[in-house]
Design an enzyme around this catalytic site. Structure first.
Site, PDB file in Angstrom:
ATOM      1  CB  SER A  55      12.553 -25.299   7.316  1.00  0.00           C
ATOM      2  OG  SER A  55      11.865 -24.581   7.887  1.00  0.00           O
TER       3      SER A  55
ATOM      4  N   GLY B 263      10.600 -20.524   7.991  1.00  0.00           N
ATOM      5  CA  GLY B 263      11.108 -20.508   9.086  1.00  0.00           C
ATOM      6  C   GLY B 263      10.615 -20.945  10.343  1.00  0.00           C
TER       7      GLY B 263
ATOM      8  CD  GLU C 251      10.110 -19.235  -0.041  1.00  0.00           C
ATOM      9  OE1 GLU C 251      11.208 -19.504   0.091  1.00  0.00           O
ATOM     10  OE2 GLU C 251       9.788 -17.998   0.254  1.00  0.00           O
TER      11      GLU C 251
ATOM     12  CD  GLU D  40       9.181 -13.806   5.799  1.00  0.00           C
ATOM     13  OE1 GLU D  40      10.113 -12.774   5.600  1.00  0.00           O
ATOM     14  OE2 GLU D  40       9.444 -14.730   6.285  1.00  0.00           O
TER      15      GLU D  40
ATOM     16  CG  ASN E 116      15.044 -13.857   1.836  1.00  0.00           C
ATOM     17  OD1 ASN E 116      15.270 -13.049   1.987  1.00  0.00           O
ATOM     18  ND2 ASN E 116      13.648 -14.169   2.103  1.00  0.00           N
TER      19      ASN E 116
ATOM     20  CG  HIS F 278       8.991 -14.084   1.101  1.00  0.00           C
ATOM     21  ND1 HIS F 278       8.612 -14.145   2.307  1.00  0.00           N
ATOM     22  CD2 HIS F 278      10.265 -14.972   1.022  1.00  0.00           C
ATOM     23  CE1 HIS F 278       9.149 -14.838   3.151  1.00  0.00           C
ATOM     24  NE2 HIS F 278      10.183 -15.473   2.245  1.00  0.00           N
TER      25      HIS F 278
ATOM     26  CE  LYS G  62      13.298 -15.198   5.669  1.00  0.00           C
ATOM     27  NZ  LYS G  62      12.038 -15.969   6.424  1.00  0.00           N
TER      28      LYS G  62
HETATM   29  C1  PEP Z   1      12.568 -17.870   3.023  1.00  0.00           C
HETATM   30  O1  PEP Z   1      12.763 -16.628   3.640  1.00  0.00           O
HETATM   31  O2  PEP Z   1      12.280 -17.576   1.800  1.00  0.00           O
HETATM   32  C2  PEP Z   1      12.492 -19.049   3.741  1.00  0.00           C
HETATM   33  C3  PEP Z   1      12.505 -20.228   2.910  1.00  0.00           C
HETATM   34  O3  PEP Z   1      13.160 -18.990   4.953  1.00  0.00           O
HETATM   35  P1  PEP Z   1      13.620 -20.402   5.929  1.00  0.00           P
HETATM   36  O4  PEP Z   1      14.468 -21.234   5.112  1.00  0.00           O
HETATM   37  O5  PEP Z   1      14.208 -19.878   6.995  1.00  0.00           O
HETATM   38  O6  PEP Z   1      12.356 -21.287   6.079  1.00  0.00           O
END
Ligand code: PEP
Length: 259
Positions: free
Chosen positions: A217, A177, A171, A101, A10, A99, A12
């Site tokens: 992460s 992040g 997630e 976000e 992803n 997601h 982003k």
């Molecule tokens: C994500 O954007 O779905 C995500 C898991 O980000 P990160 O791997 O940076 O935590």
């Protein structure tokens, strides 16, 4: 039941156009060495680069291009939005829906997300439907309740035939992040809970086939342990998907038993 392993990036709202082409070309030049029939890659790219990246990835059987959002209507007066039919017309195969976000920053609610999932499926796009609890919810022992609500409201209006084409991503919001990943045991616990919800609603012939990815992460140094858990069928990777070497290293971490 053998499920595909899916390693998804992803991106982003990162990367310039030349950087996105360079990243894609680096991945394309290396991924073949680390992939087999049961592993698929999806790159969730910014809308503006989607057509170009999809062209670069054309005819690569195991690598798909997706986007990070869509609007659930076919067309109309929705200034600034992107429809599933538009995505179809440029070769996009998948879309992230829900997601954290989008849920938090853009206030997208379960009912709206359910509409998006349905619309994606109607247009033959694979929805990667994200669920996850906040740190506070985990601390208050509400993880299962939050996951149950998100899964039920987002997906359970679908028929058995429809849901078979969905990918779920667990997630935990506190892990996205932050550099703080769920332990393999925490991930497995929630993944197996999600699978039990699917089994109760649709039966095991359906629940056994649905890939459930872990996101939060995931990095080259923790991927192998998380990916070896039985209900973890891949990763949705943010930060570490922006560097070809890290993304390829995660691909290399897919356990051989899944390979
Ligand atoms: C994500 O954007 O779905 C995500 C898991 O980000 P990160 O791997 O940076 O935590």
């Amino acid at each position: 039941m053998k499920r595909n392993t899916i390693i998804a990036g992803n991106w982003k709202m990162h990367l310039s156009y030349p950087e996105s082409v360079q990243l894609t070309e680096q991945i394309l030049s290396e991924y073949k060495n680390y992939i087999n029939n049961h592993t698929k890659i999806i790159l969730f790219v910014p809308f503006v680069y989607a057509q170009s990246i999809a062209r670069l990835c054309l005819h690569r059987g195991e690598i798909y291009v997706g986007v990070q959002n869509m609007y659930p209507e076919k067309s109309g007066a929705y200034t600034g939005e992107i429809s599933p039919t538009m995505l179809n017309s440029i070769g996009i195969k998948a879309v992230i829906i829900g997601h954290s976000e989008r849920r938090t920053l853009f206030h997208e609610k379960d009912e709206f997300l359910a509409k998006k999932v349905k619309s994606a499926l109607e247009h033959h796009l694979i929805p990667v439907f994200c669920v996850g609890e906040t740190f506070e919810e985990r601390e208050n022992n509400q993880t299962q309740e939050v996951i149950r609500t998100q899964v039920t409201k987002g997906l359970f209006d679908l028929s058995s035939e429809e849901i078979k084409n969905v990918i779920i991503a667990y997630e935990p919001v506190w892990a996205i992040g932050t550099g703080k990943n769920a332990t393999p045991e925490q991930a497995q616990e929630v993944h197996s809970y999600i699978r039990s919800l699917l089994q109760t609603q649709y039966g095991s012939s359906v629940s056994d086939t649905i890939p459930i990815l872990y996101g939060g992460s995931m990095k080259p140094d923790n991927a192998a342990q998380i990916l070896q858990k039985p209900d973890v069928d891949g990763g949705l990777i943010g930060g570490a998907s922006l560097k070809a070497q890290d993304f390829i290293a995660i691909l290399q971490s897919v356990p051989q038993s899944n390979a």
